[in-house]
Motif scaffolding. Structure first.
Motif, PDB file in Angstrom:
ATOM      1  N   HIS A   7      76.002 -22.902  35.840  1.00 29.15           N
ATOM      2  CA  HIS A   7      74.755 -23.192  35.188  1.00 29.15           C
ATOM      3  C   HIS A   7      74.478 -22.265  34.090  1.00 29.15           C
ATOM      4  N   THR A   8      75.300 -20.997  34.108  1.00 30.74           N
ATOM      5  CA  THR A   8      74.904 -20.056  33.068  1.00 30.74           C
ATOM      6  C   THR A   8      76.219 -20.135  32.075  1.00 30.74           C
ATOM      7  N   HIS A   9      76.639 -21.224  31.103  1.00 24.68           N
ATOM      8  CA  HIS A   9      77.591 -21.282  30.660  1.00 24.68           C
ATOM      9  C   HIS A   9      77.510 -20.305  29.224  1.00 24.68           C
ATOM     10  N   LYS A  10      78.591 -19.935  28.526  1.00 20.35           N
ATOM     11  CA  LYS A  10      78.680 -19.146  27.492  1.00 20.35           C
ATOM     12  C   LYS A  10      77.983 -20.119  26.258  1.00 20.35           C
ATOM     13  N   ASN A  11      78.329 -21.349  26.315  1.00 19.27           N
ATOM     14  CA  ASN A  11      77.804 -22.009  25.136  1.00 19.27           C
ATOM     15  C   ASN A  11      76.379 -22.673  25.297  1.00 19.27           C
ATOM     16  N   ARG A  12      75.727 -22.293  24.515  1.00 17.84           N
ATOM     17  CA  ARG A  12      74.218 -22.691  24.857  1.00 17.84           C
ATOM     18  C   ARG A  12      73.949 -23.949  24.999  1.00 17.84           C
ATOM     19  N   ALA A  13      74.548 -24.711  24.028  1.00 20.61           N
ATOM     20  CA  ALA A  13      74.369 -26.468  24.047  1.00 20.61           C
ATOM     21  C   ALA A  13      74.828 -26.687  25.447  1.00 20.61           C
ATOM     22  N   ILE A  14      76.079 -26.361  25.866  1.00 21.26           N
ATOM     23  CA  ILE A  14      76.245 -26.844  27.347  1.00 21.26           C
ATOM     24  C   ILE A  14      75.482 -26.304  28.392  1.00 21.26           C
ATOM     25  N   GLN A  15      75.082 -25.179  28.285  1.00 24.92           N
ATOM     26  CA  GLN A  15      74.286 -24.682  29.212  1.00 24.92           C
ATOM     27  C   GLN A  15      72.770 -25.261  29.188  1.00 24.92           C
ATOM     28  N   SER A  16      72.464 -25.572  28.171  1.00 24.36           N
ATOM     29  CA  SER A  16      71.055 -26.502  28.253  1.00 24.36           C
ATOM     30  C   SER A  16      71.273 -28.027  28.618  1.00 24.36           C
ATOM     31  N   ALA A  17      72.431 -28.573  28.374  1.00 20.92           N
ATOM     32  CA  ALA A  17      72.685 -29.941  28.717  1.00 20.92           C
ATOM     33  C   ALA A  17      72.778 -29.841  30.375  1.00 20.92           C
ATOM     34  N   LEU A  18      73.622 -29.020  31.047  1.00 21.98           N
ATOM     35  CA  LEU A  18      73.717 -28.828  32.433  1.00 21.98           C
ATOM     36  C   LEU A  18      72.302 -28.898  32.969  1.00 21.98           C
ATOM     37  N   ILE A  19      71.522 -27.889  32.535  1.00 26.50           N
ATOM     38  CA  ILE A  19      70.387 -27.631  33.203  1.00 26.50           C
ATOM     39  C   ILE A  19      69.331 -28.908  33.070  1.00 26.50           C
ATOM     40  N   ARG A  20      69.550 -29.441  31.729  1.00 26.57           N
ATOM     41  CA  ARG A  20      68.618 -30.863  31.623  1.00 26.57           C
ATOM     42  C   ARG A  20      69.085 -31.942  32.438  1.00 26.57           C
ATOM     43  N   LEU A  21      70.372 -32.169  32.874  1.00 27.32           N
ATOM     44  CA  LEU A  21      70.797 -33.228  33.443  1.00 27.32           C
ATOM     45  C   LEU A  21      70.276 -32.754  35.094  1.00 27.32           C
ATOM     46  N   ARG A  22      70.570 -31.547  35.309  1.00 24.89           N
ATOM     47  CA  ARG A  22      70.013 -31.346  36.895  1.00 24.89           C
ATOM     48  C   ARG A  22      68.584 -31.363  36.819  1.00 24.89           C
ATOM     49  N   SER A  23      67.872 -30.931  35.817  1.00 26.57           N
ATOM     50  CA  SER A  23      66.357 -31.051  36.345  1.00 26.57           C
ATOM     51  C   SER A  23      65.676 -32.468  35.913  1.00 26.57           C
ATOM     52  N   GLY A  24      66.449 -33.175  34.882  1.00 24.27           N
ATOM     53  CA  GLY A  24      65.905 -34.554  34.702  1.00 24.27           C
ATOM     54  C   GLY A  24      64.923 -34.386  33.519  1.00 24.27           C
ATOM     55  N   HIS A  25      64.768 -33.322  32.853  1.00 25.39           N
ATOM     56  CA  HIS A  25      64.029 -33.060  31.728  1.00 25.39           C
ATOM     57  C   HIS A  25      64.987 -33.158  30.477  1.00 25.39           C
ATOM     58  N   ASN A  26      65.358 -34.027  29.924  1.00 20.92           N
ATOM     59  CA  ASN A  26      66.380 -34.225  29.007  1.00 20.92           C
ATOM     60  C   ASN A  26      65.557 -35.095  27.786  1.00 20.92           C
ATOM     61  N   LYS A  27      66.607 -35.487  26.823  1.00 22.67           N
ATOM     62  CA  LYS A  27      66.320 -36.302  25.817  1.00 22.67           C
ATOM     63  C   LYS A  27      66.523 -37.788  25.970  1.00 22.67           C
ATOM     64  N   LEU A  28      66.701 -38.037  27.290  1.00 20.85           N
ATOM     65  CA  LEU A  28      67.355 -39.745  27.331  1.00 20.85           C
ATOM     66  C   LEU A  28      65.934 -40.651  27.387  1.00 20.85           C
ATOM     67  N   ASN A  29      66.301 -41.818  26.986  1.00 17.36           N
ATOM     68  CA  ASN A  29      65.188 -42.770  26.787  1.00 17.36           C
ATOM     69  C   ASN A  29      64.028 -42.736  27.837  1.00 17.36           C
ATOM     70  N   GLY A  30      64.535 -42.475  29.164  1.00 18.27           N
ATOM     71  CA  GLY A  30      63.802 -43.094  30.256  1.00 18.27           C
ATOM     72  C   GLY A  30      62.836 -41.601  30.159  1.00 18.27           C
ATOM     73  N   THR A  31      62.978 -40.483  29.716  1.00 10.77           N
ATOM     74  CA  THR A  31      62.099 -39.054  29.843  1.00 10.77           C
ATOM     75  C   THR A  31      61.214 -39.319  28.511  1.00 10.77           C
ATOM     76  N   ILE A  32      61.953 -39.389  27.359  1.00 16.79           N
ATOM     77  CA  ILE A  32      61.120 -39.753  26.188  1.00 16.79           C
ATOM     78  C   ILE A  32      60.083 -40.653  26.276  1.00 16.79           C
ATOM     79  N   SER A  33      60.488 -41.864  26.520  1.00 14.38           N
ATOM     80  CA  SER A  33      59.360 -42.889  26.756  1.00 14.38           C
ATOM     81  C   SER A  33      58.075 -42.579  27.547  1.00 14.38           C
ATOM     82  N   LYS A  34      58.102 -41.483  28.163  1.00 11.00           N
ATOM     83  CA  LYS A  34      57.073 -40.999  29.089  1.00 11.00           C
ATOM     84  C   LYS A  34      55.836 -40.610  28.082  1.00 11.00           C
TER      85      LYS A  34
END
Length: 118
Positions: A7-34
């Motif tokens: 979960h602590t990847h050397k590439n910041r974009a990948i690390q952020s994506a993994l954390i966002r997928l895990r937490s559900g706090h992401n930029k996918l339509n289901g979240t943004i629509s809230k």
């Protein structure tokens, strides 16, 4: 929940994506629509389902070709193909196996360009 080493990847974009997928706090339509009433929660690829982590990782037909390798790796390890397994929340999986899953997941989110939307 703890933090697995992948979960602590050397590439910041990948690390952020993994954390966002895990937490559900992401930029996918289901979240943004809230918080943005102009965004519809459905998948932009024509699926009637709400676009969230579960949908893009497991179900969306748009990503089925890119998902094949990831699914094959999980099946080879004889593990359930579900969000907890893919995102490292299933702590019954040994660390070395979680690292294999993480490599496949990272390959999936980068090759499918999901990383740009998470």
């Amino acid at each position: 929940m703890g933090v697995a080493s992948w979960h602590t990847h050397k590439n910041r974009a990948i690390q952020s994506a993994l954390i966002r997928l895990r937490s559900g706090h992401n930029k996918l339509n289901g979240t943004i629509s809230k918080w943005d009433m102009d965004i519809q929660p459905e998948c932009p690829h024509g699926c009637p389902e709400i676009e969230n982590s579960t949908h893009v990782l497991l179900h969306c037909p748009h990503y089925s070709a890119a998902r094949r390798e990831l699914k094959h790796e999980i099946e080879k390890l004889k593990l359930p193909f579900d969000v907890p397994t893919l995102t490292g929340v299933n702590f019954s999986i040994p660390k070395h196996t979680q690292e294999k899953i993480a490599k496949s997941l990272i390959n999936f989110i980068t090759s499918s360009k999901i990383i740009e939307r998470i």
